[in-house]
Design an enzyme around this catalytic site. Sequence first.
Site, PDB file in Angstrom:
ATOM      1  N   LYS A 157       0.823  -1.214   0.000  1.00 37.70           N
ATOM      2  CA  LYS A 157       0.000   0.000   0.000  1.00 37.70           C
ATOM      3  C   LYS A 157       0.859   1.268   0.000  1.00 37.70           C
ATOM      4  CE  LYS A 157      -4.059  -1.961  -0.075  1.00 37.70           C
ATOM      5  NZ  LYS A 157      -3.768  -3.380  -0.306  1.00 37.70           N
TER       6      LYS A 157
HETATM    7  C1  LIG Z   1      -9.949  -2.755  -1.710  1.00 35.73           C
HETATM    8  C2  LIG Z   1      -9.312  -3.455  -0.549  1.00 35.73           C
HETATM    9  N1  LIG Z   1      -9.961  -3.503   0.622  1.00 35.73           N
HETATM   10  C3  LIG Z   1      -9.449  -4.099   1.699  1.00 35.73           C
HETATM   11  C4  LIG Z   1      -8.204  -4.703   1.651  1.00 35.73           C
HETATM   12  C5  LIG Z   1      -7.692  -5.408   2.855  1.00 35.73           C
HETATM   13  O1  LIG Z   1      -6.589  -4.770   3.415  1.00 35.73           O
HETATM   14  P1  LIG Z   1      -5.731  -5.527   4.517  1.00 35.73           P
HETATM   15  O2  LIG Z   1      -4.806  -6.465   3.812  1.00 35.73           O
HETATM   16  O3  LIG Z   1      -4.999  -4.426   5.234  1.00 35.73           O
HETATM   17  O4  LIG Z   1      -6.670  -6.232   5.409  1.00 35.73           O
HETATM   18  C6  LIG Z   1      -7.468  -4.665   0.463  1.00 35.73           C
HETATM   19  C7  LIG Z   1      -6.140  -5.290   0.393  1.00 35.73           C
HETATM   20  O5  LIG Z   1      -5.482  -5.386  -0.591  1.00 35.73           O
HETATM   21  C8  LIG Z   1      -8.039  -4.042  -0.676  1.00 35.73           C
HETATM   22  O6  LIG Z   1      -7.393  -3.995  -1.850  1.00 35.73           O
END
Ligand SMILES: Cc1ncc(COP(=O)(O)O)c(C=O)c1O
Length: 409
Positions: free
Chosen positions: A190
């Site tokens: 990210k």
């Molecule tokens: C659109 C979206 N939402 C939520 C997430 C989940 O993030 P995390 O890995 O921090 O839980 C991601 C992860 O890539 C994502 O692309």
Amino acid sequence: MRCAFLPFALPDINDAEYSQVKETLASGWITTGPKTRLFEAEFAVYVGARYAIAVNSCTAAMHLALEAVGLQRGDEVITTPYTFAATAEVVRYFDARPVLVDICAEDFNINPAHIEAAITPRTKAIIPVHIAGLAADLDAIYAIAERHGLAVIEDAAHSFPTLHKGRTIGMPPIGRALRHAVCFSFYATKTITTGEGGMICTDNDDIAERCRIMALHGISKDAWKRYTAEGSWYYEIVAPGYKYNMTDVAAAMGLAQLGKAERMAARRRAIAQRYNAAFADLPEVQTPLDPEQQRPPACQGCSCSPTEMQCSHAWHLYMLRLNLERLTIDRARFIELLKAHNIGVSVHFIPLHLHPYYRETYGYRPQDYPVAYAEYLREISLPIYSKMSDEDVNDVITAVRAIVAEHRR
Ligand SMILES: Cc1ncc(COP(=O)(O)O)c(C=O)c1O
């Protein structure tokens, strides 16, 4: 052709992270503590939120936010098929139903024009996703939510930092009487990272309080302090919570990343602008919308110029679309050829309704969400991250242009 493989994504880690993490390790306090509280405070100021609660992923953040707004078994939550697994799986944690609404072709974001038709007496919330780092049409979404008494949980995993009509994503919707939370991700790829991590931002006292308690076993406030000099051994369990707290080691990385967020965002923007300019003359591809140059769907009703719109893109992803009717190869072959040029690529996203679990549970067919399906079939994501050198960027451009030139119809 470049000799070393260019990874699709790399974190931007240097002495700032090393020294922050070293200081934390040496302090003797490595789990949730002062660094986490400082990271929360600085993040809240950065985005303009009243509360920021650090957790160990965006998935955890969205789970807690839905719990805090009272989602129950059998409820419905409106979201988009064009997203990662996490957005809908958190709804399933409650045995509630994710109701999918198709996207706008221009920006891959949920199309607000179709939301009201999907609302039923069971609908409790809307989860818009700001795909790639470009904001969904929040004015329209908030207005619908307000009319129907729904909560809005923004999936802002891609959108730090994103400006939407002069407001940073994470700021509360001023003047709106609705329950609202914005969830960020600090996963390894990210725009800022803590390895794994997330943040819930809200201006709602009750949501903030509930998320904080439920993120650490549902035990009374400041539970993390119980081993410190000012803490108390006594605590009370007020609900069966979760183990979602962020560690101070992760928060130390987050503080260092936050310190260079502007520089990293500027670099991503510069790369996106280079790609957009370099591909502008190719009818075989469609470049992503840049809200600093073009009007995004969320601003279709406004008459102001791109500068006056005050919108920006976080450029977490650079989503290029292939105009396949102008090429002699398909998307899979295009990706193979980019890999043969030593360029790492990806596809974002395989829409939820195409996955076996959602297909089998809800009986979806590909054409149920025709825009999401059609756009998915021609999307490729090119590398875009602050550690890329100008030479790396040139290599990507050269490879894309060479493949197009060899395979145009
Ligand atoms: C659109 C979206 N939402 C939520 C997430 C989940 O993030 P995390 O890995 O921090 O839980 C991601 C992860 O890539 C994502 O692309």
